[in-house]
Write a protein that holds these residues in place. Structure first.
Motif, PDB file in Angstrom:
ATOM      1  N   ASP A   1       0.867  -1.176   0.000  1.00  0.00           N
ATOM      2  CA  ASP A   1       0.000   0.000   0.000  1.00  0.00           C
ATOM      3  C   ASP A   1       0.907   1.229   0.000  1.00  0.00           C
ATOM      4  N   SER A   2       0.989   1.915  -1.155  1.00  0.00           N
ATOM      5  CA  SER A   2       2.060   2.900  -1.337  1.00  0.00           C
ATOM      6  C   SER A   2       1.541   4.194  -1.956  1.00  0.00           C
ATOM      7  N   ASN A   3       2.272   5.285  -1.665  1.00  0.00           N
ATOM      8  CA  ASN A   3       1.980   6.543  -2.349  1.00  0.00           C
ATOM      9  C   ASN A   3       2.862   6.705  -3.589  1.00  0.00           C
ATOM     10  N   GLY A   4       3.668   5.698  -3.888  1.00  0.00           N
ATOM     11  CA  GLY A   4       4.462   5.704  -5.114  1.00  0.00           C
ATOM     12  C   GLY A   4       5.751   6.490  -5.042  1.00  0.00           C
ATOM     13  N   TYR A   5       6.143   6.899  -3.832  1.00  0.00           N
ATOM     14  CA  TYR A   5       7.349   7.733  -3.708  1.00  0.00           C
ATOM     15  C   TYR A   5       8.588   6.837  -3.665  1.00  0.00           C
ATOM     16  N   ALA A   6       8.916   6.250  -4.825  1.00  0.00           N
ATOM     17  CA  ALA A   6      10.098   5.385  -4.912  1.00  0.00           C
ATOM     18  C   ALA A   6      11.329   6.262  -5.085  1.00  0.00           C
ATOM     19  N   LEU A   7      12.310   6.069  -4.227  1.00  0.00           N
ATOM     20  CA  LEU A   7      13.541   6.862  -4.315  1.00  0.00           C
ATOM     21  C   LEU A   7      14.541   6.222  -5.266  1.00  0.00           C
ATOM     22  N   HIS A   8      14.483   4.890  -5.398  1.00  0.00           N
ATOM     23  CA  HIS A   8      15.485   4.179  -6.191  1.00  0.00           C
ATOM     24  C   HIS A   8      14.815   3.172  -7.112  1.00  0.00           C
ATOM     25  N   TYR A   9      15.215   3.175  -8.376  1.00  0.00           N
ATOM     26  CA  TYR A   9      14.777   2.139  -9.320  1.00  0.00           C
ATOM     27  C   TYR A   9      15.958   1.203  -9.519  1.00  0.00           C
ATOM     28  N   ASP A  10      15.945   0.112  -8.808  1.00  0.00           N
ATOM     29  CA  ASP A  10      17.105  -0.773  -8.832  1.00  0.00           C
ATOM     30  C   ASP A  10      16.648  -2.220  -8.648  1.00  0.00           C
ATOM     31  N   LEU A  11      17.605  -3.106  -8.447  1.00  0.00           N
ATOM     32  CA  LEU A  11      17.282  -4.530  -8.315  1.00  0.00           C
ATOM     33  C   LEU A  11      16.440  -4.802  -7.080  1.00  0.00           C
ATOM     34  N   ILE A  12      16.639  -3.992  -6.030  1.00  0.00           N
ATOM     35  CA  ILE A  12      15.869  -4.208  -4.796  1.00  0.00           C
ATOM     36  C   ILE A  12      14.393  -3.912  -5.063  1.00  0.00           C
ATOM     37  N   LEU A  13      14.134  -2.815  -5.750  1.00  0.00           N
ATOM     38  CA  LEU A  13      12.740  -2.469  -6.049  1.00  0.00           C
ATOM     39  C   LEU A  13      12.109  -3.560  -6.924  1.00  0.00           C
ATOM     40  N   ASP A  14      12.838  -4.001  -7.936  1.00  0.00           N
ATOM     41  CA  ASP A  14      12.287  -5.044  -8.809  1.00  0.00           C
ATOM     42  C   ASP A  14      12.044  -6.336  -8.046  1.00  0.00           C
ATOM     43  N   ASP A  15      12.961  -6.656  -7.154  1.00  0.00           N
ATOM     44  CA  ASP A  15      12.821  -7.870  -6.354  1.00  0.00           C
ATOM     45  C   ASP A  15      11.588  -7.755  -5.447  1.00  0.00           C
ATOM     46  N   LEU A  16      11.425  -6.582  -4.860  1.00  0.00           N
ATOM     47  CA  LEU A  16      10.234  -6.348  -4.026  1.00  0.00           C
ATOM     48  C   LEU A  16       8.962  -6.531  -4.859  1.00  0.00           C
ATOM     49  N   LEU A  17       8.924  -5.893  -6.025  1.00  0.00           N
ATOM     50  CA  LEU A  17       7.712  -5.970  -6.848  1.00  0.00           C
ATOM     51  C   LEU A  17       7.482  -7.391  -7.381  1.00  0.00           C
ATOM     52  N   ASP A  18       8.576  -8.125  -7.604  1.00  0.00           N
ATOM     53  CA  ASP A  18       8.429  -9.535  -8.028  1.00  0.00           C
ATOM     54  C   ASP A  18       7.747 -10.361  -6.946  1.00  0.00           C
ATOM     55  N   HIS A  19       7.855  -9.924  -5.695  1.00  0.00           N
ATOM     56  CA  HIS A  19       7.255 -10.672  -4.580  1.00  0.00           C
ATOM     57  C   HIS A  19       5.990 -10.001  -4.060  1.00  0.00           C
ATOM     58  N   THR A  20       5.444  -9.085  -4.862  1.00  0.00           N
ATOM     59  CA  THR A  20       4.231  -8.362  -4.470  1.00  0.00           C
ATOM     60  C   THR A  20       3.067  -8.829  -5.339  1.00  0.00           C
ATOM     61  N   ASN A  21       2.020  -9.345  -4.720  1.00  0.00           N
ATOM     62  CA  ASN A  21       0.856  -9.804  -5.483  1.00  0.00           C
ATOM     63  C   ASN A  21      -0.016  -8.656  -5.947  1.00  0.00           C
ATOM     64  N   LEU A  22      -0.105  -7.629  -5.100  1.00  0.00           N
ATOM     65  CA  LEU A  22      -0.986  -6.504  -5.436  1.00  0.00           C
ATOM     66  C   LEU A  22      -0.370  -5.211  -4.904  1.00  0.00           C
ATOM     67  N   VAL A  23      -0.343  -4.190  -5.771  1.00  0.00           N
ATOM     68  CA  VAL A  23       0.034  -2.848  -5.308  1.00  0.00           C
ATOM     69  C   VAL A  23      -1.248  -2.042  -5.163  1.00  0.00           C
ATOM     70  N   MET A  24      -1.414  -1.423  -4.022  1.00  0.00           N
ATOM     71  CA  MET A  24      -2.501  -0.447  -3.876  1.00  0.00           C
ATOM     72  C   MET A  24      -1.823   0.916  -3.915  1.00  0.00           C
ATOM     73  N   LEU A  25      -2.058   1.635  -5.010  1.00  0.00           N
ATOM     74  CA  LEU A  25      -1.335   2.880  -5.259  1.00  0.00           C
ATOM     75  C   LEU A  25      -2.237   4.080  -5.032  1.00  0.00           C
ATOM     76  N   ASP A  26      -1.831   4.960  -4.141  1.00  0.00           N
ATOM     77  CA  ASP A  26      -2.571   6.201  -3.917  1.00  0.00           C
ATOM     78  C   ASP A  26      -2.222   7.193  -5.014  1.00  0.00           C
ATOM     79  N   LEU A  27      -3.216   7.550  -5.826  1.00  0.00           N
ATOM     80  CA  LEU A  27      -3.039   8.674  -6.754  1.00  0.00           C
ATOM     81  C   LEU A  27      -3.880   9.791  -6.179  1.00  0.00           C
ATOM     82  N   LYS A  28      -3.205  10.786  -5.644  1.00  0.00           N
ATOM     83  CA  LYS A  28      -3.925  11.763  -4.826  1.00  0.00           C
ATOM     84  C   LYS A  28      -4.533  12.880  -5.654  1.00  0.00           C
TER      85      LYS A  28
END
Ligand code: SF4
Length: 268
Positions: free
Chosen positions: A127-154
Motif C-alpha cells: 500500500d504505497s503513495n508511489g514515492y520510490a527513491l530508487h529504481y534498482d534490483l531491490i525495487l524489482d525484487d520487491l515488486l516480483d514478490h508483491t501480489n498486489l500494489v494499492m497505489l494512492d493517486l492523490k
C-alpha cells in the motif's frame, strides 16, 4: 466550484531519505486482522516514515522515520506472528499488507518480508503513495514478490497536488507508469477531498491518466474523513482541513460515473 489554493512551503525532507538497512524494519504499529488494507483479512504492518505531507493525513504520527514510539523488528520476528495467522488469513482470501507511512522508504525490509511470505504462499500487498527513491534490483525484487500494489493517486493536477500533498506528484506518476510497464497488478486508491479532488475535472484527469493502464484492475474511491485529525494536535501541528466534511454520496457517485467512462471498475 472554484477554489483558491494557497501553496504551502515544501516540507522539510532532511533525515528522511535513504538509511542504512540493518535487517530490521522501523515499525509504527501492527494490526493482526485488518479489513480495509487489501482483499480479505490481513496482517498489516504500518511502517514509519513518509515524505508526503497530505493535508488530510490520518497517520500524522508515521511521518518521522525515527521516533521513540517506533519499534525495530526483523523479518523472522514478524514472520513468527504472520505464521500463527496464515490459515485464517488465507481462508478469507487475505494475506499481509505493508503500509505506513510509506513502505517504499524501507523497501529492503519490505522486500525481505514479502520474499519470506511468498515462500509460504501468503498473499502480499504493498500500500504505497508511489514515492520510490530508487529504481534498482531491490525495487524489482520487491515488486516480483508483491501480489498486489494499492497505489494512492492523490491528484493528477501538479499544482493542486503540491498544495494538497506538499510535494510534486512527479515521483508518484513515474512509479505508476513503471507498474504498468511491469504489468504489475494494481489497485488505484483515490481520496475524495472536498475542494481539492472532488471536482469533475480532477476525476477526468485521473481517468485519462489510468485509462490505458491495463494493469489497473480497479479504482477504490475513499471519501475524505476527519478521523485522524486528533493525531495532528498530538504531534503539535495544526490540522488545516478543519471544517472540511466528508463529501456527499452524490459527489462520489459522479466521480464513479466519470471513472467508469474510462473503462475502469470502481469500488466505493
Ligand atoms: S502519503 Fe499517507 S502517510 Fe504520507 S502524508 Fe499522505 S496520507 Fe499521510
Amino acid at each position: 466550484m472554484s477554489t483558491t489554493f494557497a501553496i504551502t512551503p515544501e516540507p522539510e525532507l532532511k533525515n528522511l531519505g535513504h538509511r542504512h538497512y540493518n535487517g530490521k524494519g522501523i515499525i509504527h504499529s501492527i494490526e493482526s486482522c485488518g479489513a480495509v488494507d487489501g482483499p480479505g483479512l490481513r496482517y498489516v504492518l504500518f511502517l514509519q516514515g513518509c515524505l508526503m505531507r497530505c493535508l488530510y493525513c490520518h497517520n500524522r504520527d508515521t511521518w518521522d522515520l525515527h521516533t521513540e514510539q517506533a519499534q525495530e523488528l526483523d523479518v523472522a520476528t514478524v514472520m513468527k506472528q504472520v505464521m500463527t495467522y496464515r490459515h485464517y488469513l488465507r481462508a478469507t482470501g487475505g494475506g499481509v499488507t505493508a503500509t505506513g507511512g510509506e513502505p517504499l522508504l524501507q523497501y529492503e525490509f519490505v522486500r525481505d518480508w514479502f520474499t519470506a511470505c511468498r515462500e509460504h504462499d501468503i498473499h502480499t500487498c504493498l500500500d504505497s503513495n508511489g514515492y520510490a527513491l530508487h529504481y534498482d534490483l531491490i525495487l524489482d525484487d520487491l515488486l516480483d514478490h508483491t501480489n498486489l500494489v494499492m497505489l494512492d493517486l492523490k491528484q493528477i493536477d501538479p499544482e493542486i497536488h503540491k498544495v494538497l500533498v506538499g510535494i510534486p506528484n512527479t515521483k508518484t506518476l513515474k512509479f505508476a507508469r513503471y507498474l504498468t510497464e511491469r504489468n504489475q497488478p494494481t489497485r488505484v486508491r483515490y481520496v475524495v477531498v472536498p475542494g481539492y479532488t472532488d471536482d469533475e475535472r480532477s476525476a477526468h484527469l485521473l481517468g485519462e491518466f489510468i485509462g490505458d493502464m491495463d494493469n489497473v484492475e480497479m479504482v477504490e474511491l475513499l471519501p475524505y474523513h476527519e478521523l485522524g485529525a486528533h493525531k495532528w494536535a498530538l504531534c503539535g501541528d495544526e490540522y488545516k482541513l478543519k471544517g472540511v466534511h466528508p463529501p456527499p454520496k452524490e459527489t462520489i457517485l459522479k466521480i464513479k460515473e466519470i471513472l467508469e467512462s474510462y473503462g475502469k471498475n470502481i469500488i466505493y
